[in-house]
Design a protein around this motif. Structure first.
Motif, short mmCIF file in Angstrom:
data_model
loop_
_atom_site.label_atom_id
_atom_site.label_comp_id
_atom_site.label_asym_id
_atom_site.label_seq_id
_atom_site.Cartn_x
_atom_site.Cartn_y
_atom_site.Cartn_z
N GLU A 216 25.36 105.63 19.12
CA GLU A 216 26.64 105.45 19.80
C GLU A 216 27.58 106.61 19.51
O GLU A 216 28.21 107.16 20.43
CB GLU A 216 27.27 104.13 19.34
CG GLU A 216 28.59 103.82 20.03
CD GLU A 216 29.16 102.47 19.60
OE1 GLU A 216 30.24 102.11 20.10
OE2 GLU A 216 28.52 101.78 18.78
N ARG B 50 25.83 101.40 24.56
CA ARG B 50 27.20 100.96 24.26
C ARG B 50 28.19 102.07 24.57
O ARG B 50 29.25 101.84 25.16
CB ARG B 50 27.32 100.53 22.80
CG ARG B 50 26.76 99.17 22.49
CD ARG B 50 27.40 98.56 21.25
NE ARG B 50 27.18 99.36 20.06
CZ ARG B 50 26.21 99.14 19.20
NH1 ARG B 50 25.36 98.14 19.40
NH2 ARG B 50 26.08 99.88 18.12
N GLN C 31 31.19 102.08 27.37
CA GLN C 31 32.58 102.31 26.99
C GLN C 31 33.20 103.45 27.79
O GLN C 31 34.41 103.47 28.04
CB GLN C 31 32.67 102.63 25.49
CG GLN C 31 32.35 101.44 24.59
CD GLN C 31 32.08 101.84 23.15
OE1 GLN C 31 32.27 103.00 22.76
NE2 GLN C 31 31.62 100.90 22.34
N HIS D 165 18.59 93.22 26.11
CA HIS D 165 19.76 94.01 26.44
C HIS D 165 20.07 93.93 27.93
O HIS D 165 19.24 93.51 28.74
CB HIS D 165 19.56 95.47 26.01
CG HIS D 165 20.06 95.74 24.63
ND1 HIS D 165 21.19 96.45 24.36
CD2 HIS D 165 19.57 95.37 23.43
CE1 HIS D 165 21.39 96.51 23.05
NE2 HIS D 165 20.41 95.86 22.47
#
Length: 354
Positions: free
Chosen positions: A233, A265, A269, A292
């Motif tokens: 991430e 992720r 975002q 997922h």
């Protein structure tokens, strides 16, 4: 014969219609026997279950106790250690089936590399099984110990001990070919430093571009600080901040599923959709991938087969005694698991145009 009744060479000889001595010669290879008689004896032995039991007995004769050396970072039972735990659980089951007792030993970076051999001798172990730790100094020391040893999920570049590992380079080549077949031409490989097996995945990624005569300048590489989702991430977030246009990339191939989880992720975002805006591929095939959103396309590694293969190598090494035997490196094939995180490439819209 009645279920559970003991079967030996006498029963095989009666079923095959030959002398007990003939059965012994067939089983031990101690005299020339005609092909017809040999096949008849082996068929009788298979039908009675004698052949399977004889093989099982032979497989536990040389190794009854093994030192299991595992890095301390692979021991915590958590979502980030699913690969290690899958390997360990399968190995434990295989050892129980063969009657092999495991003596656990934690590998710590600061410990002397000779300590593993000393611990194995103190435990009166017949062999050493190392998982995930392919430091050359450690493997060289284990090789010098003279104790039969095998490395699981790692590579010994000096080939001092036997090893079992995924076919990392070929699997990464296959995965990257799939991405290229979907029309992607500028692809990012997210990896991390420190493991030889992971470097092979980078090699396979680059091989695919070479095989297709595509410029290596389109094979982008990002290195995370580690293999955990948080590392993936952070690396992808930093990359997106430095390259708002994604540097033209339309696909991301991660060297581990953990990295892919974190990368997805970071992409979310940033307002990017998987796979509509960017495709994502993982590597390992851990169970969380299918849970997922979207389910992760990945390389499935046969983690549960490592233990069985490693024990076979350890047995063969132990049975060879002092006879010369070159180190064996066994690579297991990997499969692609196609899910929803990969889509055909589409042209990116112009960036920052009002």
């Amino acid at each position: 014969m009645a279920k559970g009744e003991k079967v030996g060479m006498r029963e095989v000889s009666e079923r095959a219609g030959v002398a007990i001595s003939t059965v012994s010669h067939v089983m031990n290879g101690t005299a020339p026997i005609s092909e017809e008689v040999r096949e008849r004896v082996l068929e009788a032995a298979r039908e009675l279950g004698y052949l399977a039991r004889r093989s099982a007995r032979a497989s536990i004769n040389a190794v009854n106790r093994a030192l299991l050396a595992v890095p301390e970072d692979a021991l915590p039972d958590s979502d980030v250690n699913l690969v290690s735990w899958t390997i360990l659980n399968a190995l434990t089951r295989d050892c129980e089936a063969r009657g092999v007792r495991l003596v656990p030993h934690t590998l710590r970076r600061d410990d002397p590399v000779e300590q593993v051999g000393a611990e194995a001798r103190a435990a009166r172990a017949d062999g050493i099984i190392v998982i995930n730790d392919d430091r050359s100094a450690l493997l060289d020391a284990i090789g010098r110990s003279g104790i039969p040893a095998v490395l699981i999920n790692g590579e010994d570049p000096n080939m001092h001990i036997d090893s079992v590992t995924p076919g990392n380079r070929f699997a990464a080549l296959k995965a990257t070919r799939l991405i290229l077949d979907k029309g992607h031409r500028r692809v990012v490989h997210l990896t991390w430093a420190g493991r030889k097996t992971v470097e092979r995945r980078l090699d396979g990624f680059l091989d695919a571009f070479r095989d297709r005569d595509l410029p290596l300048s389109d094979a982008l590489v990002i290195r995370a600080e580690g293999f955990e989702p948080r590392h993936g991430e952070a690396a992808v977030k930093a990359w997106l901040e430095a390259h708002p246009d994604r540097d033209g990339a339309t696909a991301l191939f991660c060297a581990a599923d953990n990295l892919a989880f974190g990368a997805m992720r970071a992409l979310k975002q940033a307002g990017l959709r998987v796979p509509e805006d960017i495709s994502v591929m993982g590597f390992d095939g851990v169970a969380l991938g299918e849970l997922h959103s979207p389910p992760l396309t990945t390389v499935s590694v046969p983690l549960e087969q490592f233990g069985r293969a490693a024990l076979d190598l350890l047995e063969a090494r132990a049975k060879s005694g002092q006879a010369p035997r070159a180190a064996h490196r066994l690579e297991l094939g990997c499969d692609l698991v196609l899910r929803e995180s990969i889509a055909p490439a589409i042209s990116q819209p112009p960036q920052n145009i009002e």
